[in-house]
Design a protein around this motif. Structure first.
Motif, PDB file in Angstrom:
ATOM      1  N   ARG A   3       0.789  -1.066  -0.038  1.00  0.00           N
ATOM      2  CA  ARG A   3       0.017  -0.003   0.029  1.00  0.00           C
ATOM      3  C   ARG A   3       0.738   1.100   0.123  1.00  0.00           C
ATOM      4  NH1 ARG A   3      -4.082  -2.451   3.677  1.00  0.00           N
ATOM      5  NH2 ARG A   3      -3.395  -0.762   5.383  1.00  0.00           N
ATOM      6  N   ALA A  32       2.030   1.640  -3.475  1.00  0.00           N
ATOM      7  CA  ALA A  32       0.848   2.353  -4.293  1.00  0.00           C
ATOM      8  C   ALA A  32       0.746   3.675  -4.111  1.00  0.00           C
ATOM      9  CB  ALA A  32      -0.447   1.494  -4.170  1.00  0.00           C
ATOM     10  N   ARG A  33       0.876   4.269  -2.878  1.00  0.00           N
ATOM     11  CA  ARG A  33       0.665   5.773  -2.540  1.00  0.00           C
ATOM     12  C   ARG A  33       1.717   6.563  -3.189  1.00  0.00           C
ATOM     13  NH1 ARG A  33      -1.126   5.910   3.749  1.00  0.00           N
ATOM     14  NH2 ARG A  33      -0.879   8.045   3.463  1.00  0.00           N
ATOM     15  N   ALA A  89       3.574   5.684  -5.585  1.00  0.00           N
ATOM     16  CA  ALA A  89       3.344   5.494  -7.205  1.00  0.00           C
ATOM     17  C   ALA A  89       2.368   6.667  -7.733  1.00  0.00           C
ATOM     18  CB  ALA A  89       2.951   4.098  -7.698  1.00  0.00           C
ATOM     19  N   GLN A  90       1.456   7.006  -6.735  1.00  0.00           N
ATOM     20  CA  GLN A  90       0.251   8.093  -7.025  1.00  0.00           C
ATOM     21  C   GLN A  90       1.003   9.587  -6.837  1.00  0.00           C
ATOM     22  OE1 GLN A  90      -2.989   6.662  -4.919  1.00  0.00           O
ATOM     23  NE2 GLN A  90      -3.152   4.921  -6.135  1.00  0.00           N
TER      24      GLN A  90
END
Length: 313
Positions: free
Chosen positions: A214, A217-218, A220-221
């Motif tokens: 997670r 993913a954060r 990558a955003q």
């Protein structure tokens, strides 16, 4: 069984939750596999499950075959006694119990050594004079091969880099204290660099105990705080790589374990490492394990083949 080129072989990869058996052909291509839960209640149940998996391999191969074992923990070379925290066999004489269970002793190596052995033979470290296989998962440990062969280990230990101390300079850089480790000590590299350590770093930086997937993913955003947490983790992981480089001096380090699946992890660590090394120290090549999660069981099968050929294991 007589040795021949391209011998079919099998491996067992034994962890705290599963025993995976995998059959390989003469070219080390996987043919079939089977998983069963690891019995945790007693040594007798554990060795019965091992015998069942070896029996499955023999049936699948249609004959007896070389079989090796990769597992958490170690077997003391001098005594043959198993030492492991996650399996119900600590204190058991491995060769005697395996002979009783399957009719002959089977060669055994630590799972991080099996990763290194697999990747040094047809994998990401093929051709490396000195290759390290570094597991970054729920724990941190490494294996070591020289010219494609497992390096001798006096006490049967893998490279327990995870239970070396995190340098005080690294903790000071990031305002971190001495975090407790599962081994009962404080300040171990594993406490900061393993999967649970990633979540603790995120929590320390005010993000909550975010697990690595997670958090990645954060980042990558485009979330700056998540990227900062991963940068802190990479800096601390680079300290572990620095210890490996300053002591073992490998030319290739192969990354395995759950954290190696984070996008761009090899590049992230390669970028963090130069700042941690002494001037003039050569940089190792960092690569992901070619055989992924199957590398450990593949290394076990190669170990079985090596033992069948009469080589020291």
């Amino acid at each position: 069984m007589t040795k021949r080129a391209g011998m079919i072989c099998g491996g067992l990869d034994i962890g705290g939750t599963k025993i995976e058996a995998r059959l390989f052909d003469g070219a080390m291509q996987p043919l079939d596999s089977r998983r069963v839960p690891t019995p945790r209640g007693s040594a007798d149940a554990f060795f019965a499950a091992v015998a069942d998996q070896v029996g499955w391999l023999r049936a699948a191969a249609g004959a007896d075959l070389p079989v090796g074992i990769a597992m958490t923990g170690m077997v003391e070379p001098g005594t043959g006694i198993a030492r492991t925290a996650n399996l119900p066999i600590s204190g058991q004489p491995m060769a005697a119990r395996l002979t009783q269970a399957v009719g002959r002793p089977l060669p055994v190596m630590n799972d991080s050594m099996a990763l290194a052995y697999s990747e040094a033979n047809g994998g990401a470290a093929e051709g490396a004079a000195a290759a390290v296989g570094l597991i970054l998962g729920t724990g941190v440990a490494a294996g070591f091969c020289v010219d494609g062969a497992p390096a001798p280990r006096f006490g049967g230990l893998p490279i327990e880099i995870g239970h070396s101390g995190m340098p005080a300079r690294a903790l000071a850089r990031h305002g971190l204290g001495l975090w407790g480790c599962g081994c009962g000590r404080a300040g171990c590299i594993e406490a900061y660099v393993a999967g649970p350590g990633v979540a603790r770093i995120a929590e320390h930086l005010g993000l909550g105990p975010e697990p690595a997937p997670r958090l990645a993913a954060r980042a990558a955003q485009g979330e700056a705080a998540a990227e900062q947490a991963l940068a802190v983790w990479a800096d601390l992981a680079a300290e572990a790589l620095e210890v490996l480089q300053m002591t073992i001096d490998p030319d290739v380090v192969v990354l395995g374990g759950g954290l190696s699946q984070m996008p761009g992890v090899a590049e992230r660590l390669a970028a963090a490492l130069p700042a941690r090394l002494m001037a003039g120290t050569p940089l190792p090549t960092l690569r992901l394990a070619r055989f992924g999660d199957a590398s450990g069981v593949r290394g076990a099968a190669l170990l079985g083949r090596r033992a069948a050929a009469g080589a020291n294991v």
